[in-house]
Design an enzyme around this catalytic site. Sequence first.
Site, short mmCIF file in Angstrom:
data_model
loop_
_atom_site.label_atom_id
_atom_site.label_comp_id
_atom_site.label_asym_id
_atom_site.label_seq_id
_atom_site.Cartn_x
_atom_site.Cartn_y
_atom_site.Cartn_z
N PHE A 76 32.61 -46.75 22.91
CA PHE A 76 33.14 -48.11 23.07
C PHE A 76 32.90 -48.88 21.77
O PHE A 76 31.86 -48.74 21.13
CB PHE A 76 32.42 -48.83 24.21
CG PHE A 76 32.91 -48.46 25.59
CD1 PHE A 76 33.90 -47.53 25.79
CD2 PHE A 76 32.35 -49.08 26.71
CE1 PHE A 76 34.34 -47.19 27.07
CE2 PHE A 76 32.78 -48.76 28.00
CZ PHE A 76 33.78 -47.81 28.18
N CYS A 101 28.66 -44.30 23.02
CA CYS A 101 28.65 -42.87 23.32
C CYS A 101 28.67 -41.99 22.07
O CYS A 101 28.63 -40.76 22.18
CB CYS A 101 29.83 -42.53 24.22
SG CYS A 101 29.83 -43.48 25.75
N GLU A 152 42.30 -37.67 22.92
CA GLU A 152 41.57 -36.67 22.13
C GLU A 152 42.44 -35.43 21.90
O GLU A 152 42.44 -34.86 20.80
CB GLU A 152 40.26 -36.28 22.81
CG GLU A 152 39.42 -35.33 21.95
CD GLU A 152 38.03 -35.09 22.50
OE1 GLU A 152 37.20 -34.53 21.75
OE2 GLU A 152 37.76 -35.45 23.66
N HIS A 172 28.21 -37.37 31.76
CA HIS A 172 28.31 -38.06 30.47
C HIS A 172 27.01 -38.81 30.21
O HIS A 172 26.71 -39.81 30.86
CB HIS A 172 29.49 -39.03 30.52
CG HIS A 172 29.82 -39.67 29.21
ND1 HIS A 172 29.10 -39.45 28.05
CD2 HIS A 172 30.82 -40.54 28.86
CE1 HIS A 172 29.62 -40.14 27.07
NE2 HIS A 172 30.66 -40.82 27.54
N LYS A 224 30.67 -31.72 29.50
CA LYS A 224 30.45 -32.83 30.44
C LYS A 224 30.90 -32.48 31.85
O LYS A 224 30.52 -33.16 32.81
CB LYS A 224 31.16 -34.09 29.95
CG LYS A 224 30.57 -34.73 28.70
CD LYS A 224 31.31 -36.03 28.36
CE LYS A 224 30.71 -36.72 27.15
NZ LYS A 224 30.99 -36.03 25.88
N HIS A 245 34.77 -34.45 23.14
CA HIS A 245 34.14 -35.59 23.82
C HIS A 245 34.45 -35.50 25.31
O HIS A 245 33.57 -35.69 26.14
CB HIS A 245 34.64 -36.90 23.21
CG HIS A 245 33.92 -38.11 23.69
ND1 HIS A 245 32.56 -38.23 23.64
CD2 HIS A 245 34.38 -39.27 24.23
CE1 HIS A 245 32.19 -39.40 24.12
NE2 HIS A 245 33.28 -40.05 24.50
#
Length: 411
Positions: free
Chosen positions: A398, A162, A313, A339, A334, A302
Amino acid sequence: MTRRVVVTGIGVISPLGTKEQLWNSLLDGVSGVGRITHFDASDYPVQIAAEVKDFDATEYMEPKAARRMDLFCQYAVAAAVQSLADAELEITEANAHRVGVLIGSGIGGLNTIENQLHVLKEKGVNRVSPFLVPMLIPDMASGQTAIITGAKGPNSCTVTACASGTHSIGDAFRIIERGNADVMLAGGAEAGITPLAMAGFIAARALSSRNTEPEHASRPFDLNRDGFVMGEGASVLVLEELEHAQARGARIYCELIGYGASGDAYHITSPAPEHEGAQRAMKEALADAGISSEQVSYINAHGTSTKYNDYYETLAIKKVFGERAYQIPISSTKSLTGHLLGASGALEAAICALALTHQIIPGTYNYEEPDPDCDLDYVPNQHRRAAIEVAMSNSFGFGGHNAVLLMRRWD
């Protein structure tokens, strides 16, 4: 002297449409999330996603070329063609070797893999497409974009889950800074709304299951968030060396001033405690830009709408910005786009460029019940006019990949 880099073109293929449609939808609070139509998901526990609507690849390329591309690659080429038109930049034999391409993807051609595996099982080895491999490999977004646009400069691909789109823009920024190109088409592309990908993320318990209210499913930082919503699309920015842009009278959206990247070295999916890697990436971007944390006016988070990402975050932002964290507007777009995985950072960089241009911060929608652990200013449920001088865009993937961009208003 370090070469300065500006954004002169923006191309977008998204669940909310192209650039203008995307921006207007973000301001109006229009959601791109709905029931899945790409395949029959009636037996799936998650039946919602943020799909691209009414996309016609032949608006951007010849039908024969489109047939030899996976959907993610079609999205990438379309966004790149849009970005060049938006920048009013023509690639010619005279400048082609100074124009490069760097478009990332987290998954690549999963549609092609699934389709051709079916062909193999049903019809045998001799019926598998000779274009299987060139269609599935993630680097082909950059390769096909270069072929169709004629860009002959540095050509690469970043695959960092991502964070792919953000890393791609950051790495393209570096290429121009050090003089290896004058222009880079940089961004990310993804088309992961497939039976297998959805099944995989469902098995990982990563997705929201609010099937009865799709438009309210993505709710970053809200107490009742239950997972992210899968999205798809592409965004490509035209990054250009400042003097090169000025010499041709280009319209400038903003200046790209800082890039930070780090690795967690911790876990394949979970962020490090207190998102230590994200902290370092944000600090590195600030140091690279030569500015203090006091100068950041807006953070595009994010903000995936998953329990741990949003919490960690928030912690990381507090660690980097201290008490000032409570004064910085933070939003996760998002909440409306879903996403886009490897394309998310590129789309959000485009949104930051538009926010700086219009001096408007898009809101975080579906924020209904505050989470005591997420207690910052998330610009809830409506956009906000504000004086934005510097915008930060965060992306985390990830594998412990962290990437952060800083962009400054162009005066």
